[in-house]
Design a protein around this motif. Structure first.
Motif, PDB file in Angstrom:
ATOM      1  N   VAL B  34       0.846  -1.190   0.000  1.00  0.00           N
ATOM      2  CA  VAL B  34       0.000   0.000   0.000  1.00  0.00           C
ATOM      3  C   VAL B  34       0.882   1.242   0.000  1.00  0.00           C
ATOM      4  CG1 VAL B  34      -1.701   1.330   1.299  1.00  0.00           C
ATOM      5  CG2 VAL B  34      -1.895  -1.160   1.162  1.00  0.00           C
ATOM      6  N   PHE B  35       0.615   2.125  -0.903  1.00  0.00           N
ATOM      7  CA  PHE B  35       1.330   3.391  -0.982  1.00  0.00           C
ATOM      8  C   PHE B  35       0.492   4.472  -0.337  1.00  0.00           C
ATOM      9  CE2 PHE B  35       4.794   5.406  -3.416  1.00  0.00           C
ATOM     10  CZ  PHE B  35       5.641   4.318  -3.501  1.00  0.00           C
ATOM     11  N   VAL B  36       1.118   5.301   0.484  1.00  0.00           N
ATOM     12  CA  VAL B  36       0.381   6.418   1.080  1.00  0.00           C
ATOM     13  C   VAL B  36       0.997   7.716   0.574  1.00  0.00           C
ATOM     14  CG1 VAL B  36      -0.362   7.532   3.215  1.00  0.00           C
ATOM     15  CG2 VAL B  36      -0.090   5.045   3.144  1.00  0.00           C
ATOM     16  N   ILE B  37       0.183   8.539  -0.045  1.00  0.00           N
ATOM     17  CA  ILE B  37       0.662   9.828  -0.529  1.00  0.00           C
ATOM     18  C   ILE B  37      -0.205  10.940   0.058  1.00  0.00           C
ATOM     19  CG2 ILE B  37       1.556   8.859  -2.702  1.00  0.00           C
ATOM     20  CD1 ILE B  37      -0.934   9.980  -4.106  1.00  0.00           C
ATOM     21  N   GLY B  38       0.289  12.148  -0.043  1.00  0.00           N
ATOM     22  CA  GLY B  38      -0.494  13.274   0.462  1.00  0.00           C
ATOM     23  C   GLY B  38       0.410  14.442   0.770  1.00  0.00           C
ATOM     24  N   PRO B  39      -0.179  15.632   0.886  1.00  0.00           N
ATOM     25  CA  PRO B  39       0.628  16.834   1.119  1.00  0.00           C
ATOM     26  C   PRO B  39       1.356  16.784   2.463  1.00  0.00           C
ATOM     27  CG  PRO B  39      -1.697  17.398   0.755  1.00  0.00           C
ATOM     28  CD  PRO B  39      -1.611  15.917   0.790  1.00  0.00           C
ATOM     29  N   SER B  40       2.385  17.599   2.576  1.00  0.00           N
ATOM     30  CA  SER B  40       3.133  17.705   3.822  1.00  0.00           C
ATOM     31  C   SER B  40       2.195  18.125   4.948  1.00  0.00           C
ATOM     32  CB  SER B  40       4.249  18.734   3.646  1.00  0.00           C
ATOM     33  OG  SER B  40       4.981  18.835   4.830  1.00  0.00           O
TER      34      SER B  40
END
Ligand code: ATP
Ligand code: MG
Lengths: 221, 246
Positions: B34-40
């Protein structure tokens, strides 16, 4: 001049007394340095507990014993405690006074060392299942000690010098023995001899410390 | 989807007045990546750190490999052996060799003798291609090598799940590949992985699922192609557009 400050005959006569003093100074150092380090370690570990019930008493303790002159502390223990019905020998008083006074100094140094280790180090250890104590023992303390080694050394130097305070409470260390010899011979030679011995004893430590400090500076560059 | 090995429910996390996680649900199946992405600042690191309880969630539940991580009766140090973690800044122990880094927990937590630990540690270093660097200290290794030692340190304990928090973002571009290579091998061996990273190329061909977080919540999730090509949420689209321009 030489007669009264560095008289060979007197040296020949009193050197056993002064030598006994030197041995006691070394022995005293070998006791009070580890004792102070132990006290410091306890204080530094307590400082990692961020509970107000630990923090405030700890701060008061450290401040008090750093502010209190060690000679006064020593005399208070030696001359004051008997009035409370507790008579300790000069040696025990020196040990306790040093545990309290130099422990507070060692404690502050070690605390700074512990603070200098990044939090990520503990987190990495804890993430592999190490307990708090294990992370402290195997990861933080070795790095902490290495980071403050020059300060620890320099404090140790001060502690060894401070052992001469023992002369005030009749502990037969180097200064005390030299004073004894002086009063026997009515001559300054024993004191001069003691001064030379102090210098020879401490000078290698001073050199070592300089080298450590230079290396630390170079490492920072 | 097979039965989940990581089940996080309704995770909330407050730092003082700051509400950082606002009810996150995350289920990860065995062998899933599972990849987790998102803004700082969206809470990605905090979420990962709640999974192995480096951070104490304010509320919610976390079950990993059948173990209730938030139950006070759980032996957390024992449970953490099953959850490997890799940090952005490597966090290797600078006063130990690569092998020393890898074997510390084997000896002190898993209770192996020095001999056993050394054998297992060398095997782990072998897996990341650094057996010949076993005697080097972190200072003598490149960033990429350090991060691979950090991965070896985690996998030596044979975890069931691996958490990666931006494992390549502290690396020079030319060193990123070697670390991704090791992660790809791990994935091939069937390791369950949760990866916070913005390595889109890697996500595209290695991830089973991409999770997009914003402001303490999971906004959208799905297969990489769907999230990268056809995000349904405006916030996802804006974020993807932003990182693809870099
Ligand atoms: N220990 C802490 N104490 C107080 N605030 C914290 C703490 N850790 C994180 N925060 C705050 O929580 C929010 C989320 O942080 P987090 O590190 O989880 O974000 P992130 O998504 O990982 O961001 P980045 O991409 O920059 O790593 C941020 O506003 C951060 O400042
Ligand atoms: Mg982060």
């Amino acid at each position: 001049m030489i007669e009264s400050f560095f008289n060979p005959e007197i040296i020949a006569a009193i050197w056993p007394i002064v030598l006994a003093g030197l041995l006691n100074t070394v022995l005293l150092s070998l006791i009070v340095v580890p004792l102070g380090l132990l006290g410091g370690l306890i204080l530094a570990l307590l400082a990692t507990v961020h509970h107000p019930l630990v923090r405030w008493p700890l701060m008061a303790w450290v401040d008090f014993f750093r502010a209190f002159p060690p000679l006064v502390l020593l005399v208070l223990l030696f001359a004051g405690l008997p009035f409370a019905g507790l008579e300790l020998g000069g040696f025990a008083c020196v040990a306790i006074a040093f545990f309290l006074n130099t422990g507070a100094y060692y404690g502050e140094i070690l605390r700074a060392g512990i603070d200098s280790v990044p939090a990520g180090q503990v987190e990495a250890g804890r993430s592999t299942g190490l307990s708090r104590l294990q992370a402290m023992t195997y990861i933080v303390l070795p790095q902490a000690v290495r980071n403050v080694l020059p300060d620890l050394m320099s404090n140790t130097l001060e502690v060894v010098k401070l052992t001469s305070l023992g002369s005030v409470v009749a502990v037969p260390e180097l200064l005390f023995q030299a004073r004894q010899a002086q009063s026997l011979t009515y001559n300054a030679t024993p004191i001069v001899l003691a001064a030379i011995i102090y210098f020879l004893l401490l000078w290698p430590l001073v050199r070592l410390l300089s080298r450590l400090e230079n290396r630390a500076l170079a490492g920072r560059r | 989807m097979s039965k989940p090995i990581v089940e996080a429910r309704e995770i909330h996390k407050h730092f003082g007045h700051l509400h950082v996680l606002k009810g996150v649900d995350l289920e990860v199946a065995e062998r899933e990546l599972v990849f987790v992405i998102g803004p700082s600042g969206s809470g990605k690191s905090t979420l990962l750190r709640c999974l192995n309880r480096l951070e104490e969630p304010s509320s919610g539940s976390v079950v990993v490999d059948g173990i209730d991580m938030l139950d006070p009766r759980t032996d957390i140090n024992h449970a953490r052996q099953r959850i490997g973690m890799v940090f952005q800044s490597f966090n290797l122990y600078p006063h130990m060799t690569a092998l020393g880094n890898v074997t510390l927990a084997l000896r002190k937590v898993a209770g192996k003798s020095r001999g056993e630990a050394d054998v297992l540690g060398m095997a782990a270093l072998e897996r990341v291609g650094l057996a010949d660097r076993a005697g080097h200290t972190p200072g003598q290794l490149s960033g990429g090598q350090q991060q691979r030692v950090a991965i070896a340190r985690a996998i030596a304990l044979e975890p069931r799940v691996m958490l990666f928090d931006e494992p390549t973002s502290a690396l020079d571009p030319e060193l990123v590949g070697s670390v991704l290579e090791v992660m790809r091998d791990l994935r091939q061996s069937g390791m369950t992985m949760i990866v916070v990273s913005h390595e889109m190329g890697f996500a595209r061909n290695a991830a089973d699922r991409v999770v997009f977080m914003d402001d303490g919540l999971i906004v959208e999730q799905g297969p990489p192609a769907a999230i990268f090509e056809n995000p349904t949420q405006e916030r996802t689209r804006a974020f993807i557009g932003q990182i693809q321009r870099h």
